[in-house]
Design a protein around this motif. Structure first.
Motif, mmCIF file in Angstrom:
data_model
loop_
_atom_site.group_PDB
_atom_site.id
_atom_site.type_symbol
_atom_site.label_atom_id
_atom_site.label_comp_id
_atom_site.label_asym_id
_atom_site.label_seq_id
_atom_site.Cartn_x
_atom_site.Cartn_y
_atom_site.Cartn_z
ATOM 1 N N UNK A 42 30.167 32.087 36.781
ATOM 2 C CA UNK A 42 31.050 33.101 37.382
ATOM 3 C C UNK A 42 30.344 33.905 38.478
ATOM 4 N N UNK A 43 29.075 34.224 38.281
ATOM 5 C CA UNK A 43 28.388 35.090 39.250
ATOM 6 C C UNK A 43 28.157 34.369 40.590
ATOM 7 N N UNK A 90 44.825 35.091 41.311
ATOM 8 C CA UNK A 90 44.531 35.798 40.064
ATOM 9 C C UNK A 90 45.172 35.079 38.872
ATOM 10 N N UNK A 91 46.424 34.713 39.017
ATOM 11 C CA UNK A 91 47.106 34.034 37.906
ATOM 12 C C UNK A 91 46.494 32.647 37.658
ATOM 13 N N UNK A 134 39.908 45.314 39.043
ATOM 14 C CA UNK A 134 40.242 45.768 37.698
ATOM 15 C C UNK A 134 41.263 44.842 37.033
ATOM 16 N N UNK A 135 42.261 44.404 37.788
ATOM 17 C CA UNK A 135 43.226 43.442 37.227
ATOM 18 C C UNK A 135 42.491 42.173 36.774
ATOM 19 N N UNK A 189 42.310 40.563 33.072
ATOM 20 C CA UNK A 189 42.836 39.207 32.828
ATOM 21 C C UNK A 189 41.724 38.237 32.391
ATOM 22 N N UNK A 190 40.496 38.758 32.298
ATOM 23 C CA UNK A 190 39.389 37.926 31.821
ATOM 24 C C UNK A 190 38.846 36.957 32.849
#
Ligand code: GDP
Length: 316
Positions: free
Chosen positions: A28-29, A56-57, A120-121, A125-126
């Motif tokens: 992820x990083x 995002x979704x 933040x969203x 949402x992980x």
């Protein structure tokens, strides 16, 4: 030990498929996704960011596989009710999706930036990788057709891309500041590659490159810039990319897209059947299956892109 940061430029549907693949192929990083915000608009009093939301979704695994936009398991009570009241129903907002726009609008009005709200969203949402808008300032894509200039979503959704595109403009882009983390990432050490996702070059990638400083930072990054063709066999997988190219007087082909990006690219990934037509171009061409139907396709294409970038780097 990190192999370095991969920065991906993306629009919505096509871009989000590869962004998801990259998120599965990288820690992820090591992934930062830059989203186009030229499609953003205000509708029913809400601040809507279609490409950020599609990304995002998709990254959260709550996207709608049937449409490519919006959320899965969606219901439409709000839309039905607003239509019954005579309100605008040409832009479809599902009930779950609506919560994103209501909460985003509230936070923006309270003074948060689009980057802060998005981060933040994503956390809630992980989503592991960073997802940032190209700028926190307002940029709005406009389309010149035979009837004059129209707003992007009027062209794209209300008129279903029917108007002939003569010219595109990105209102606000010249004065927009690049999102600071995005610029720092492109200028900093520790970059591995820059990926231009298979998004519409004119309405998804061009607005990002139009933000002052971003095109130069990419051109001067010193790392491979790898694009994936959004055109397969002369056709767009979805949306108006091929139609738009014809209307703008360009060849609607994988080669036409590569020529449009020009010197910015060092590597171009295209469908094997299209690769022969790219032989005359001054860039490294990698032939690979580029149609992403399954999750495995997305991840496999992401690995092709990363391998191509690494090979290019070693060769340099
Ligand atoms: P939008 O902002 O929702 O229009 O989405 P994008 O600009 O990110 O994506 C639209 C582009 O994605 C179109 O040009 C499609 O041809 C392309 N596209 C969609 N799915 C795929 C795919 O599976 N493979 C490739 N190579 N391109 C795709």
């Amino acid at each position: 030990m990190s192999d370095g940061l991969v920065v991906a430029l993306s629009g919505g549907v096509g871009g989000a498929k590869l962004a998801l693949g990259l998120s599965r192929a990288l820690p992820a990083r090591d992934l930062l996704v830059i989203a186009n915000t030229g499609d953003d608009f205000e509708h029913l009093g809400l601040s809507i960011s279609p490409d950020i939301d599609t990304l995002m979704y998709a990254l959260a695994g709550v996207d709608n596989p049937a449409t490519g936009w919006g959320r899965r398991d969606e219901t439409w009570s709000f839309m039905d009710s607003i239509a019954a009241l005579g309100g605008a129903d040409w832009f479809r907002l599902g009930d779950r999706d609506l919560a994103t726009h209501v909460e985003r609008t509230r936070r923006l009005r309270a003074g948060e930036t689009l980057s802060q709200v998005t981060a933040d969203f994503c956390r809630r949402l992980g989503i592991g990788p960073r997802l940032l808008p190209m700028s926190d300032d307002r940029v709005r894509t406009r389309v010149q057709s035979d009837g004059g200039w129209i707003d992007f979503q009027d062209y794209f959704v209300r008129q279903q891309c029917r108007p002939v595109v003569r010219k595109l403009a990105f209102d606000g882009a010249a004065a927009a500041r690049p999102q600071p983390e995005v610029l720092a990432a492109l200028r900093g050490g520790g970059l591995r590659a820059i990926v231009i996702c298979p998004s519409n070059p004119f309405i998804s990638i061009e607005p990002i490159l139009a933000v002052p400083g971003l095109r130069d930072a990419i051109a001067q990054s010193g790392v491979p810039v790898v694009a994936v063709s959004p055109i397969i066999g002369g056709r767009a997988v979805k949306g108006p990319t091929a139609k738009m190219m014809q209307e703008l007087g360009l060849e609607a082909s994988a080669a036409g897209v590569a020529r449009h990006y020009g010197d910015l690219l060092s590597v171009y990934v295209a469908e094997p059947d299209d690769a022969a037509s790219l032989a005359g171009l001054r860039l490294k061409v990698v032939a690979a299956p580029t149609l992403m139907t399954s999750l495995a396709d997305r991840e496999a294409l992401a690995r092709v892109v990363l391998d191509a970038a690494d090979a290019r780097r070693r060769a340099a």
